[in-house]
Design an enzyme around this catalytic site. Structure first.
Site, PDB file in Angstrom:
ATOM      1  N   LEU A   1       0.823  -1.207   0.000  1.00 55.01           N
ATOM      2  CA  LEU A   1       0.000   0.000   0.000  1.00 55.01           C
ATOM      3  C   LEU A   1       0.858   1.259   0.000  1.00 55.01           C
ATOM      4  CD1 LEU A   1      -2.632   1.586   0.258  1.00 55.01           C
ATOM      5  CD2 LEU A   1      -2.606   1.103   2.710  1.00 55.01           C
TER       6      LEU A   1
ATOM      7  N   ALA B   1       3.199  -2.027   9.370  1.00 53.75           N
ATOM      8  CA  ALA B   1       2.429  -2.949  10.223  1.00 53.75           C
ATOM      9  C   ALA B   1       3.112  -4.306  10.235  1.00 53.75           C
ATOM     10  CB  ALA B   1       1.003  -3.102   9.678  1.00 53.75           C
ATOM     11  N   TRP B   2       2.786  -5.081  11.253  1.00 51.41           N
ATOM     12  CA  TRP B   2       3.140  -6.505  11.246  1.00 51.41           C
ATOM     13  C   TRP B   2       2.028  -7.181  10.463  1.00 51.41           C
ATOM     14  CZ3 TRP B   2       7.190  -9.366  13.518  1.00 51.41           C
ATOM     15  CH2 TRP B   2       7.073 -10.744  13.376  1.00 51.41           C
ATOM     16  N   THR B   3       2.297  -7.589   9.220  1.00 50.09           N
ATOM     17  CA  THR B   3       1.238  -8.113   8.360  1.00 50.09           C
ATOM     18  C   THR B   3       1.310  -9.633   8.176  1.00 50.09           C
ATOM     19  OG1 THR B   3       2.585  -7.573   6.437  1.00 50.09           O
ATOM     20  CG2 THR B   3       0.915  -5.968   7.058  1.00 50.09           C
TER      21      THR B   3
ATOM     22  N   THR C   1      -7.686  -3.172   9.292  1.00 53.35           N
ATOM     23  CA  THR C   1      -8.018  -4.369   8.529  1.00 53.35           C
ATOM     24  C   THR C   1      -9.406  -4.932   8.818  1.00 53.35           C
ATOM     25  OG1 THR C   1      -7.389  -6.705   8.347  1.00 53.35           O
ATOM     26  CG2 THR C   1      -6.788  -5.615  10.372  1.00 53.35           C
ATOM     27  N   ASP C   2      -9.935  -5.676   7.854  1.00 55.81           N
ATOM     28  CA  ASP C   2     -11.180  -6.421   8.061  1.00 55.81           C
ATOM     29  C   ASP C   2     -11.013  -7.508   9.138  1.00 55.81           C
ATOM     30  OD1 ASP C   2      -9.371  -7.642   6.269  1.00 55.81           O
ATOM     31  OD2 ASP C   2     -10.913  -8.936   5.426  1.00 55.81           O
TER      32      ASP C   2
ATOM     33  N   TYR D   1      -3.255 -11.082  15.073  1.00 59.56           N
ATOM     34  CA  TYR D   1      -3.101  -9.969  14.129  1.00 59.56           C
ATOM     35  C   TYR D   1      -4.288  -9.004  14.241  1.00 59.56           C
ATOM     36  CZ  TYR D   1      -3.328  -7.587   9.557  1.00 59.56           C
ATOM     37  OH  TYR D   1      -3.443  -6.654   8.554  1.00 59.56           O
TER      38      TYR D   1
ATOM     39  N   LYS E   1      -4.177  -5.133  15.630  1.00 59.45           N
ATOM     40  CA  LYS E   1      -4.592  -4.034  14.743  1.00 59.45           C
ATOM     41  C   LYS E   1      -5.739  -3.244  15.377  1.00 59.45           C
ATOM     42  CE  LYS E   1      -3.463  -3.065  11.122  1.00 59.45           C
ATOM     43  NZ  LYS E   1      -2.416  -2.077  10.699  1.00 59.45           N
TER      44      LYS E   1
ATOM     45  N   TRP F   1      -8.035  -7.477   1.678  1.00 57.18           N
ATOM     46  CA  TRP F   1      -7.694  -8.290   0.506  1.00 57.18           C
ATOM     47  C   TRP F   1      -6.992  -7.473  -0.594  1.00 57.18           C
ATOM     48  CZ3 TRP F   1     -11.383 -12.809  -0.986  1.00 57.18           C
ATOM     49  CH2 TRP F   1     -11.824 -13.471   0.165  1.00 57.18           C
TER      50      TRP F   1
HETATM   51  N1  LIG Z   1      -2.304  -6.662   2.460  1.00 56.53           N
HETATM   52  C1  LIG Z   1      -3.592  -6.791   2.754  1.00 56.53           C
HETATM   53  O1  LIG Z   1      -4.310  -7.607   2.140  1.00 56.53           O
HETATM   54  C2  LIG Z   1      -4.219  -5.946   3.840  1.00 56.53           C
HETATM   55  C3  LIG Z   1      -5.557  -6.177   4.155  1.00 56.53           C
HETATM   56  C4  LIG Z   1      -6.158  -5.391   5.138  1.00 56.53           C
HETATM   57  C5  LIG Z   1      -5.445  -4.401   5.770  1.00 56.53           C
HETATM   58  N2  LIG Z   1      -4.148  -4.208   5.462  1.00 56.53           N
HETATM   59  C6  LIG Z   1      -3.454  -3.161   6.197  1.00 56.53           C
HETATM   60  O2  LIG Z   1      -2.928  -2.215   5.281  1.00 56.53           O
HETATM   61  C7  LIG Z   1      -1.699  -1.684   5.766  1.00 56.53           C
HETATM   62  C8  LIG Z   1      -0.622  -1.874   4.720  1.00 56.53           C
HETATM   63  O3  LIG Z   1      -0.498  -3.257   4.437  1.00 56.53           O
HETATM   64  P1  LIG Z   1       0.463  -3.781   3.281  1.00 56.53           P
HETATM   65  O4  LIG Z   1      -0.171  -4.975   2.695  1.00 56.53           O
HETATM   66  O5  LIG Z   1       0.898  -2.649   2.416  1.00 56.53           O
HETATM   67  O6  LIG Z   1       1.685  -4.280   4.159  1.00 56.53           O
HETATM   68  P2  LIG Z   1       3.140  -4.700   3.681  1.00 56.53           P
HETATM   69  O7  LIG Z   1       3.246  -4.753   2.200  1.00 56.53           O
HETATM   70  O8  LIG Z   1       3.510  -5.908   4.480  1.00 56.53           O
HETATM   71  O9  LIG Z   1       4.007  -3.452   4.167  1.00 56.53           O
HETATM   72  C9  LIG Z   1       4.264  -3.230   5.497  1.00 56.53           C
HETATM   73  C10 LIG Z   1       5.341  -2.189   5.587  1.00 56.53           C
HETATM   74  O10 LIG Z   1       5.753  -2.143   6.945  1.00 56.53           O
HETATM   75  C11 LIG Z   1       7.178  -2.171   6.965  1.00 56.53           C
HETATM   76  N3  LIG Z   1       7.674  -2.745   8.190  1.00 56.53           N
HETATM   77  C12 LIG Z   1       7.365  -3.930   8.758  1.00 56.53           C
HETATM   78  N4  LIG Z   1       8.053  -4.097   9.895  1.00 56.53           N
HETATM   79  C13 LIG Z   1       8.825  -2.984  10.038  1.00 56.53           C
HETATM   80  C14 LIG Z   1       9.751  -2.555  11.011  1.00 56.53           C
HETATM   81  N5  LIG Z   1      10.059  -3.298  12.082  1.00 56.53           N
HETATM   82  N6  LIG Z   1      10.339  -1.354  10.839  1.00 56.53           N
HETATM   83  C15 LIG Z   1      10.048  -0.582   9.768  1.00 56.53           C
HETATM   84  N7  LIG Z   1       9.191  -0.942   8.804  1.00 56.53           N
HETATM   85  C16 LIG Z   1       8.584  -2.126   8.950  1.00 56.53           C
HETATM   86  C17 LIG Z   1       7.547  -3.040   5.789  1.00 56.53           C
HETATM   87  O11 LIG Z   1       8.901  -2.843   5.484  1.00 56.53           O
HETATM   88  P3  LIG Z   1       9.812  -4.055   4.893  1.00 56.53           P
HETATM   89  O12 LIG Z   1       9.398  -4.193   3.472  1.00 56.53           O
HETATM   90  O13 LIG Z   1      11.187  -3.557   5.068  1.00 56.53           O
HETATM   91  O14 LIG Z   1       9.491  -5.270   5.704  1.00 56.53           O
HETATM   92  C18 LIG Z   1       6.578  -2.518   4.751  1.00 56.53           C
HETATM   93  O15 LIG Z   1       7.059  -1.336   4.169  1.00 56.53           O
HETATM   94  C19 LIG Z   1      -1.433  -2.398   7.079  1.00 56.53           C
HETATM   95  O16 LIG Z   1      -1.907  -1.614   8.124  1.00 56.53           O
HETATM   96  C20 LIG Z   1      -2.263  -3.660   6.992  1.00 56.53           C
HETATM   97  O17 LIG Z   1      -2.644  -4.116   8.270  1.00 56.53           O
HETATM   98  C21 LIG Z   1      -3.512  -4.944   4.513  1.00 56.53           C
END
Ligand SMILES: NC(=O)c1ccc[n+]([C@@H]2O[C@H](COP(=O)([O-])OP(=O)(O)OC[C@H]3O[C@@H](n4cnc5c(N)ncnc54)[C@H](OP(=O)(O)O)[C@@H]3O)[C@@H](O)[C@H]2O)c1
Length: 293
Positions: free
Chosen positions: A17, A65-67, A106-107, A130, A134, A156
């Site tokens: 994102l 986030a911790w994803t 998140t959902d 998780y 969140k 998603w």
């Molecule tokens: N993906 C989904 O389907 C989904 C669904 C619902 C909600 N969300 C929410 O949307 C938001 C973005 O999700 P996303 O899918 O874009 O997540 P993502 O691709 O996993 O990205 C998470 C980011 O957090 C960084 N990060 C993780 N641990 C870190 C640390 N210790 N220090 C600094 N940076 C750190 C990661 O950096 P690195 O690349 O260096 O690890 C990455 O840039 C989150 O709040 C998530 O909960 C996501």
């Protein structure tokens, strides 16, 4: 001429994102400053505070986030540090300033037993670590900083720049010619670029409270995979399987479709149906990259 508004995108260098936000912000005339692990240690509140002070953003988008949903079940402390403590800290830094915070959630804050689309007013009842971490993060943001922060719940995600479900399915289909995909979990597939555009609009309006932002319609993982495979024109069989045949550590919501009415009311934006957004992702992002490879 007034200077371009500046946005800090935490997670903007590598996150799924985060990268979409940086792209959309720049296309919309913002000065977007992405961060990665080498720019600032987000878990060190002193370093984070001075980084933000130097950057002087009008808006902070927190996508860090911790994803890793399953790993969170055994690494609760690590998940809590990123999903609760970081947003708490950000909200305290933003409180009483002219900055605005857009924090993503998140959902998975819902157990998925409701059976009709979840509104922002539905009571969360997470069924995973998780989801619980969140939820704690979003509650902290709204409690610490109700006047200049909003929480954007989404679900998603698919989009360019990082591994995601759709890309994984296309890779499996390309390599193996078949995929087995869960058919009894239903959600709202969402294109990161659409979500980013909606989130920027919320920031421009300095929206407060909770918003659900997702593409319109619903699908099972299997339906999403089948549509992606069709659009990519891959000769691949997609087999529907029940969740019990694909055991995972963390419990997933069986039904987590998000009701986006409040978002539309606030912004005037009606999210487009997910198959249209998926078509854009596959035609404009995936297929050109596959042809170049
Ligand atoms: N993906 C989904 O389907 C989904 C669904 C619902 C909600 N969300 C929410 O949307 C938001 C973005 O999700 P996303 O899918 O874009 O997540 P993502 O691709 O996993 O990205 C998470 C980011 O957090 C960084 N990060 C993780 N641990 C870190 C640390 N210790 N220090 C600094 N940076 C750190 C990661 O950096 P690195 O690349 O260096 O690890 C990455 O840039 C989150 O709040 C998530 O909960 C996501």
């Amino acid at each position: 001429m007034s200077p371009r508004p500046k946005a800090l995108v935490l997670g903007g260098r590598s996150g799924l994102l985060g990268q979409a936000l940086v792209r959309v912000l720049r296309e919309s005339g913002w000065d977007a400053l992405p961060t990665g692990r080498d720019d600032v240690n987000v878990l060190d509140s002193g370093s984070l505070a001075s980084f933000i002070e130097r950057a002087e953003p009008a808006v902070i988008f927190n996508t860090v986030a911790w994803t890793q949903v399953d790993l969170a079940e055994e690494r609760e402390e690590d998940a809590t540090r990123l999903n609760r403590q970081l947003p708490t800290c950000l909200a305290r830094m933003v409180r009483g300033t002219s900055m605005h915070l857009v924090h993503f959630s998140t959902d998975f804050v819902f157990s998925g037993r409701k059976g009709t689309p979840y509104t922002p007013d539905d009571t969360p009842d997470p069924a995973s670590v998780y989801g619980a971490t969140k939820l704690a993060g979003e509650q902290a943001v709204l409690q610490q900083c109700p006047d200049n922060a909003c929480v954007v719940r989404t679900s998603w995600l698919f989009g360019p720049g990082r591994r995601n479900f759709v890309k994984v399915i296309l890779d499996i289909c390309h390599d193996k010619g078949e995929a087995r995909v869960v058919h009894d979990q239903i959600g709202s597939p969402t294109y990161t670029l659409d979500l980013a555009a909606g989130s920027v609009k919320l920031a421009e309006l300095r929206a407060t409270g909770i918003f659900h932002v997702a593409n319109a319609g619903q699908a099972s993982w299997c339906e999403l995979a089948s549509e992606a495979v069709n659009l990519a024109g891959l000769p691949c069989k997609v087999h529907a399987i029940p969740s019990r045949d694909y055991p995972q550590k963390a419990q997933r919501p069986p039904f987590s479709v998000l009701d986006t009415a409040r978002f539309t009311q606030m912004t005037g934006i009606t999210p487009r149906p997910w198959p249209q957004a998926l078509r854009d992702y596959i035609y404009k992002e995936c297929l050109p990259a596959m042809h170049d490879a």
